[in-house]
Design a protein around this motif. Structure first.
Motif, short mmCIF file in Angstrom:
data_model
loop_
_atom_site.label_atom_id
_atom_site.label_comp_id
_atom_site.label_asym_id
_atom_site.label_seq_id
_atom_site.Cartn_x
_atom_site.Cartn_y
_atom_site.Cartn_z
N GLN A 129 -4.58 -3.98 4.89
CA GLN A 129 -3.37 -3.22 5.24
C GLN A 129 -2.11 -4.01 4.86
O GLN A 129 -1.15 -3.44 4.33
CB GLN A 129 -3.36 -2.88 6.74
N ILE A 130 -2.12 -5.29 5.13
CA ILE A 130 -0.98 -6.15 4.78
C ILE A 130 -0.82 -6.20 3.26
O ILE A 130 0.29 -6.07 2.74
CB ILE A 130 -1.18 -7.58 5.35
N TYR A 131 -1.93 -6.36 2.55
CA TYR A 131 -1.91 -6.43 1.09
C TYR A 131 -1.38 -5.13 0.48
O TYR A 131 -0.54 -5.14 -0.41
CB TYR A 131 -3.31 -6.74 0.55
N LYS A 132 -1.87 -4.00 0.99
CA LYS A 132 -1.43 -2.70 0.47
C LYS A 132 0.07 -2.49 0.66
O LYS A 132 0.76 -2.03 -0.25
CB LYS A 132 -2.21 -1.56 1.13
N SER A 133 0.57 -2.82 1.83
CA SER A 133 2.00 -2.59 2.08
C SER A 133 2.87 -3.57 1.29
O SER A 133 3.95 -3.21 0.83
CB SER A 133 2.32 -2.65 3.57
N SER A 134 2.41 -4.79 1.11
CA SER A 134 3.24 -5.76 0.38
C SER A 134 3.21 -5.56 -1.13
O SER A 134 4.12 -5.98 -1.83
CB SER A 134 2.83 -7.19 0.74
N THR A 135 2.17 -4.90 -1.65
CA THR A 135 2.08 -4.67 -3.10
C THR A 135 2.37 -3.22 -3.48
O THR A 135 2.34 -2.89 -4.67
CB THR A 135 0.68 -5.03 -3.62
N SER A 136 2.61 -2.36 -2.50
CA SER A 136 2.83 -0.92 -2.74
C SER A 136 1.69 -0.31 -3.54
O SER A 136 1.90 0.40 -4.52
CB SER A 136 4.17 -0.70 -3.47
N GLU A 168 -11.20 -8.35 10.18
CA GLU A 168 -10.21 -9.22 9.55
C GLU A 168 -9.91 -8.77 8.12
O GLU A 168 -8.76 -8.80 7.69
CB GLU A 168 -10.68 -10.67 9.56
N VAL A 169 -10.93 -8.33 7.42
CA VAL A 169 -10.74 -7.82 6.05
C VAL A 169 -9.84 -6.59 6.08
O VAL A 169 -8.89 -6.47 5.30
CB VAL A 169 -12.09 -7.49 5.37
N GLU A 170 -10.13 -5.66 6.98
CA GLU A 170 -9.35 -4.42 7.08
C GLU A 170 -7.88 -4.72 7.43
O GLU A 170 -6.97 -4.10 6.88
CB GLU A 170 -9.96 -3.47 8.12
N GLU A 171 -7.65 -5.67 8.33
CA GLU A 171 -6.28 -6.05 8.70
C GLU A 171 -5.56 -6.66 7.50
O GLU A 171 -4.42 -6.30 7.20
CB GLU A 171 -6.30 -7.05 9.86
#
Length: 143
Positions: free
Chosen positions: A38-45, A32-35
């Motif tokens: 990934q969302i955090y990285k893409s939304s914050t660039s 769940e952390v890894e998922e």
């Protein structure tokens, strides 16, 4: 940030302060952390480098922390990617038992407990929408 509805993420208003954001979430596993990451990285660039993953966890289910890709970690002396960024992302998942609930009632004694503690320290460079930063992001594997 588009977080899947099964995740509950909430700001810890009591402990967050200038330059340091503390979030609580209902993550219970590494997957769940890894998922979420990934969302955090893409939304914050942003992109993150694993700094450490402590192994001997007695009070935690999971603990890992990352440094910004523009930190000095793993960079040669004159690297363009070394911006000296001190931003850090630290994620811990507390074990839920009577002692942890007693010490963290506000977040763990809810109908949906929030055992994950996400600590994010501020970047010293622009992140979202800045060409200077975006050009240093790694190319995704599916691109």
């Amino acid at each position: 940030m588009n977080i899947p509805s099964e995740y509950v993420v909430e700001k810890d208003k009591k402990l967050s302060k200038d330059g340091k954001l503390i979030l609580r979430a209902n993550f219970t596993s590494k997957e769940e952390v890894e998922e979420w990451l990934q969302i955090y990285k893409s939304s914050t660039s942003t992109e993150w480098i694993i700094k450490d993953e402590p192994k001997d966890l007695k009070k935690l289910v999971f603990h890992k922390y990352w440094l910004c890709q523009l930190s000095k970690l793993n960079k040669s002396k004159n690297s363009k990617r070394d911006k000296g960024c001190k931003s850090r992302l630290d994620i811990k998942i507390k074990k839920i038992n009577k002692d942890t609930v007693k010490n963290d009632r506000f977040f763990l004694k809810r109908e949906t407990p929030l055992p994950a503690v996400i600590t994010i320290t501020q970047h010293n460079h622009k992140t979202k929408g800045c060409f200077e930063t975006l050009k240093y992001l790694r190319v995704a594997k599916d691109t």
